[in-house]
Motif scaffolding. Structure first.
Motif, PDB file in Angstrom:
ATOM      1  N   UNK A   1     -89.337   1.880   1.633  1.00 57.11           N
ATOM      2  CA  UNK A   1     -89.447   1.317   2.995  1.00 57.11           C
ATOM      3  C   UNK A   1     -88.657   2.185   3.983  1.00 57.11           C
TER       4      UNK A   1
ATOM      5  N   UNK B   1     -82.615   2.230  16.525  1.00 55.06           N
ATOM      6  CA  UNK B   1     -82.710   0.771  16.627  1.00 55.06           C
ATOM      7  C   UNK B   1     -83.690   0.225  15.595  1.00 55.06           C
ATOM      8  N   UNK B   2     -84.845   0.874  15.450  1.00 55.67           N
ATOM      9  CA  UNK B   2     -85.834   0.383  14.488  1.00 55.67           C
ATOM     10  C   UNK B   2     -85.300   0.506  13.059  1.00 55.67           C
TER      11      UNK B   2
ATOM     12  N   UNK C   1     -82.152   0.546  12.033  1.00 52.19           N
ATOM     13  CA  UNK C   1     -81.085  -0.441  11.810  1.00 52.19           C
ATOM     14  C   UNK C   1     -81.661  -1.831  11.594  1.00 52.19           C
ATOM     15  N   UNK C   2     -82.701  -2.156  12.362  1.00 58.08           N
ATOM     16  CA  UNK C   2     -83.286  -3.487  12.267  1.00 58.08           C
ATOM     17  C   UNK C   2     -83.960  -3.690  10.908  1.00 58.08           C
ATOM     18  N   UNK C   3     -84.655  -2.679  10.440  1.00 58.10           N
ATOM     19  CA  UNK C   3     -85.319  -2.783   9.126  1.00 58.10           C
ATOM     20  C   UNK C   3     -84.261  -2.788   8.013  1.00 58.10           C
TER      21      UNK C   3
ATOM     22  N   UNK D   1     -81.275  -3.975   8.191  1.00 59.42           N
ATOM     23  CA  UNK D   1     -80.675  -5.303   8.213  1.00 59.42           C
ATOM     24  C   UNK D   1     -81.601  -6.298   7.512  1.00 59.42           C
ATOM     25  N   UNK D   2     -82.888  -6.196   7.813  1.00 59.10           N
ATOM     26  CA  UNK D   2     -83.879  -7.088   7.194  1.00 59.10           C
ATOM     27  C   UNK D   2     -83.869  -6.925   5.673  1.00 59.10           C
TER      28      UNK D   2
ATOM     29  N   UNK E   1     -97.142  -0.865  12.173  1.00 59.64           N
ATOM     30  CA  UNK E   1     -96.136   0.179  12.401  1.00 59.64           C
ATOM     31  C   UNK E   1     -96.763   1.372  13.126  1.00 59.64           C
TER      32      UNK E   1
ATOM     33  N   UNK F   1     -97.647   0.454  16.684  1.00 60.05           N
ATOM     34  CA  UNK F   1     -96.388   0.370  17.459  1.00 60.05           C
ATOM     35  C   UNK F   1     -95.883   1.769  17.794  1.00 60.05           C
TER      36      UNK F   1
ATOM     37  N   UNK G   1     -83.603   0.304  23.866  1.00 58.69           N
ATOM     38  CA  UNK G   1     -82.923  -0.762  23.130  1.00 58.69           C
ATOM     39  C   UNK G   1     -81.774  -0.248  22.285  1.00 58.69           C
TER      40      UNK G   1
ATOM     41  N   UNK H   1     -78.588   0.492  20.181  1.00 59.43           N
ATOM     42  CA  UNK H   1     -77.799  -0.373  19.297  1.00 59.43           C
ATOM     43  C   UNK H   1     -76.331  -0.229  19.614  1.00 59.43           C
TER      44      UNK H   1
ATOM     45  N   UNK I   1     -85.160 -11.240  10.090  1.00 55.86           N
ATOM     46  CA  UNK I   1     -85.367 -11.822   8.765  1.00 55.86           C
ATOM     47  C   UNK I   1     -85.341 -13.347   8.815  1.00 55.86           C
TER      48      UNK I   1
ATOM     49  N   UNK J   1     -91.816  -6.967  13.521  1.00 53.01           N
ATOM     50  CA  UNK J   1     -91.003  -6.246  14.513  1.00 53.01           C
ATOM     51  C   UNK J   1     -91.838  -5.739  15.684  1.00 53.01           C
TER      52      UNK J   1
ATOM     53  N   UNK K   1     -77.594  -6.472  20.399  1.00 50.52           N
ATOM     54  CA  UNK K   1     -77.066  -6.178  19.072  1.00 50.52           C
ATOM     55  C   UNK K   1     -75.776  -6.966  18.850  1.00 50.52           C
TER      56      UNK K   1
ATOM     57  N   UNK L   1     -74.873  -5.562   7.574  1.00 53.28           N
ATOM     58  CA  UNK L   1     -75.295  -4.742   8.718  1.00 53.28           C
ATOM     59  C   UNK L   1     -75.387  -5.591   9.995  1.00 53.28           C
TER      60      UNK L   1
ATOM     61  N   UNK M   1     -79.888  -7.677  15.028  1.00 54.42           N
ATOM     62  CA  UNK M   1     -80.368  -7.680  16.408  1.00 54.42           C
ATOM     63  C   UNK M   1     -80.696  -9.133  16.727  1.00 54.42           C
TER      64      UNK M   1
END
Lengths: 211, 121
Positions: free
Chosen positions: A14, A32-33, A35-37, A39-40, A73, A76, A209, A211, B33, B55, B71, B83, B86
């Motif tokens: 991923x 930003x993208x 970091x967000x993924x 985190x997910x 993706x 986007x 956006x 971070x 999430x 997303x 953030x 981590x 957001x």
């Protein structure tokens, strides 16, 4: 396969995919993208551990989530790239004299391409078939390289200047008998590319956006 | 195909609904999430929403002004050894858009009902 390795591989897959489709985006948007993924993925693994979910199932779900979202993706990515491009175009709006200078430079750079086309169709009677087949496309290619360099010098200054310089050096070598004209003309074209790139340095797309 | 301005996709409606419901339950902000997990539980789905779908929808909602985000404070994230998240929240425009999106559905449903006619045995 060790189940824990399967989860690590899925996460790696991923992350690689995110790194791939965010290539070329503005650094802040890309970060930003990612970091967000990240985190997910972390949250999903934590929840799976808490729920005592089998690691292979977690790995399969992570991969499935990535694969099922690939089309989104990509769309986007295309939209993000287009909006950044529009934004850059607005911010990098050049003064009229510079635009006129670039157009003039492109017209000059088109000269080798025009000569190459004439050679290719046999307008120059002094050349035989082999010479025509060699020098015609070569001169066209050099003209195209210089034009591309001038066009790119605004958004990618290093590449643009490099292409212009390479093209002008090549044409000076090929038309060595006209060096008195080609060398100064090449220097002027390279200078235009340089000043064009310099004038737009530091412009960043907005709305990333951070971070 | 270009979408009509203001038209919301099912995933976007689900995100707005989840955000508003979480706020009513005392959760002021949500993150990717969390909303994926809530949607999965709510819709009794087998899988969490795909990363790209989720997303992209969050991004679009934010660009439309229906969501806002920031953030998380890195100190907070460090305290929990995780981590940074957001954090999103539904704006007033988001609430209005959700309400507007829900109204035509109900209107259509009430308009269609008489046309179906009685069911013959």
């Amino acid at each position: 396969m060790n189940p824990a390795v399967a989860v690590a591989l899925a996460v790696g897959m991923v992350r690689s995919w995110v790194a791939l489709y965010t290539l070329g985006l503005a650094a802040e948007l890309r970060r930003a993208r990612r970091l967000e993924i990240d985190c997910d993925l972390w949250e999903q693994r934590q929840l799976a551990g808490y729920m005592r979910e089998p690691p292979l199932r977690t790995a399969a779900e992570i991969v499935a989530r990535a694969v099922l979202g690939m089309l989104s993706d990509i769309t986007w990515r295309v939209q993000a790239g287009l909006s950044a491009h529009t934004d850059r175009s607005l911010r990098m709006n050049e003064p009229l004299p510079m635009r006129a200078l670039v157009l003039l430079a492109i017209a000059v750079a088109a000269f080798p391409a025009v000569i190459g086309s004439l050679v290719l169709v046999g307008a120059n009677g002094e050349m035989d078939g082999t010479e025509r087949a060699l020098f015609g496309p070569l001169q066209i290619a050099i003209g195209v390289v210089i034009i591309c360099g001038l066009a790119m010098s605004q958004r990618r200054p290093v590449l643009g200047i490099g292409l212009v310089a390479t093209g002008t050096i090549a044409i000076s070598g090929l038309w060595y008998w006209a060096a008195m004209i080609t060398i100064p003309a090449g220097l002027v074209l390279t200078a235009i590319a340089y000043f064009r790139g310099r004038g737009t340095r530091g412009a960043q797309p907005r709305g990333t956006g951070a971070a | 195909m270009r979408r009509k301005p203001g038209h919301l996709l099912p995933i976007e409606l689900a995100i707005l609904e989840t955000g508003i419901r979480l706020r009513m339950e005392g959760v002021a902000h949500f993150y990717g999430f969390l909303v994926a997990r809530e949607i999965k539980e709510r819709q009794d789905a087998r899988l969490l929403t795909a990363h790209g779908t989720l997303y992209k929808a969050l991004d679009r909602l934010q660009r439309s002004g229906l969501l806002e985000s920031e953030w998380e404070d890195p100190i907070v994230a460090a305290q929990y050894s995780r981590p940074r998240r957001r954090l999103y929240w539904v704006t007033a425009a988001g609430e209005a858009a959700l309400a507007k999106a829900r109204v035509p559905v109900r209107k259509d449903a009430t308009q269609r009902r008489p046309q179906t006619g009685p069911v013959t045995p």
